[in-house]
Design an enzyme around this catalytic site. Sequence first.
Site, mmCIF file in Angstrom:
data_model
loop_
_atom_site.group_PDB
_atom_site.id
_atom_site.type_symbol
_atom_site.label_atom_id
_atom_site.label_comp_id
_atom_site.label_asym_id
_atom_site.label_seq_id
_atom_site.Cartn_x
_atom_site.Cartn_y
_atom_site.Cartn_z
ATOM 1 N N LYS A 6 -13.665 -0.687 5.750
ATOM 2 C CA LYS A 6 -14.260 -1.443 4.649
ATOM 3 C C LYS A 6 -15.346 -2.388 5.153
ATOM 4 C CE LYS A 6 -10.350 -0.160 2.553
ATOM 5 N NZ LYS A 6 -9.670 0.981 2.563
ATOM 6 N N ASP A 53 -0.987 -5.740 9.101
ATOM 7 C CA ASP A 53 -1.976 -4.754 8.669
ATOM 8 C C ASP A 53 -3.213 -5.532 8.232
ATOM 9 O OD1 ASP A 53 -3.449 -2.692 7.672
ATOM 10 O OD2 ASP A 53 -1.885 -1.892 6.368
ATOM 11 N N TRP A 90 0.869 -1.193 0.000
ATOM 12 C CA TRP A 90 0.000 0.000 0.000
ATOM 13 C C TRP A 90 0.901 1.236 0.000
ATOM 14 C CZ3 TRP A 90 -2.044 2.722 4.816
ATOM 15 C CH2 TRP A 90 -3.038 3.662 4.485
HETATM 16 C C1 LMR Z 1 -6.819 2.208 -0.657
HETATM 17 O O1 LMR Z 1 -5.790 1.531 -0.642
HETATM 18 O O2 LMR Z 1 -7.296 2.661 -1.701
HETATM 19 C C2 LMR Z 1 -7.558 2.465 0.617
HETATM 20 O O3 LMR Z 1 -6.925 1.819 1.679
HETATM 21 C C3 LMR Z 1 -7.812 3.895 0.862
HETATM 22 C C4 LMR Z 1 -6.579 4.669 1.216
HETATM 23 O O4 LMR Z 1 -6.596 5.340 2.251
HETATM 24 O O5 LMR Z 1 -5.596 4.643 0.472
#
Ligand code: LMR
Length: 401
Positions: A246, A211, A130
Amino acid sequence: MFEHVTAASPDPILGLSEAFGRDERPSKINLAVGVFKDAAGQTPVLDAVRTAETRLLAEETTKSYMPIGGDPAFGRAARELLLGADHPALAAGRVVTFQTPGGTGGLRVAGDYLKQNHSGKTLWVSDPTWANHHGIFAAAGVAVKPYPYLDPQTNSLNLDAMLGAAQGMREGDIWLLHGCCHNPTGIDPTAEQWTQIAAAAQAYGVLPLIDFAYQGFGAGLTEDAAGLRAVLDVNPEALVCASFSKNFGLYRERVGAFHVVAKDTDTAAVVGSQVKACVRRNYSNPPAHGGAVVTTILGNTALRTQWEAELTAMRDRINGMRTALQAGLDERGVRLTPEGNGFITRQNGMFTMSGLTKPQVQALKQDHAIYIVGSGRINVAGVTPDNLPVLCDAIAAVTGG
Ligand code: LMR
């Protein structure tokens, strides 16, 4: 006073939503940010949430501050959802929970805690991960290194490379793992692979930081926690950042949980006291509303049953769209990897790592008003029966399929 300040780059995910908002083309489709949409393209308030909110509004007696760690009843409910009510770590009182402003807030608290208490240690993140993991831990001052995760040829997990990298971690380093529905790839270890990962963490003496933002979006609430529980079976100590954005659809309410799992109650209390200090210096104490909704739903049999049914419906809709996306691309002769498009239905959760290149992602945006993340991540939870053919046509056009 501000002349020396230069503009920051837009956020790689939320920045796309801003660009999407400015796009005036009526046909535009936002498949960038990880938000669930129903078949009509709306992000609904869940019925269980609405009922809980009605009750809370009627029963609320104060807007006074929360404790630094949040509501103890929330902590209990969040721990039980994570581990199962009968988990021995709960009976032993060696898990301390902090109610946090979303999963992101929990991760930042984890970063501050690690910087201040695990000095000189490296935090290892999957490549890719992420995008915000990098930003959060850099802001906290924690050194971050990548470990391999994805085999781009097949869009599947490269476990050998991952475990090879684990061998290079030093004792006391921190290993960030995605509990389920890996973001951005949608690729999760199998049960057998989790056992190997858990054993590697134990053998090399690293601290797992899990996570856990998508519990219930993979295969089910219990199934999705199996990997995390396997890690805890052989690693008595770990950190977990959970999000309820979510699975409860509570995105803007900002509710998450940061759990410290320690080898015994005394250690949990000591580590918890350090986390508490980090929270106090950061946001002082958490927002109440989202946590109260979660606690109300998890503590009421009828509401919990309703919520679980709504969660199942969200998961089923996403999986239905995975099947339809794969079929739609197959029909158009598009092959996103040398092995075809089968990876789309093998991946879990909201996202699919499409294998689309940066220029193709750019062309989707420029020529077709379709927004996906630069890494090629598509939010399948935003695909609907209406926008699916448009998406498949556009992918066919940009890939020359
Ligand atoms: C995402 O990965 O799109 C979500 O977790 C929202 C975010 O805060 O990035």
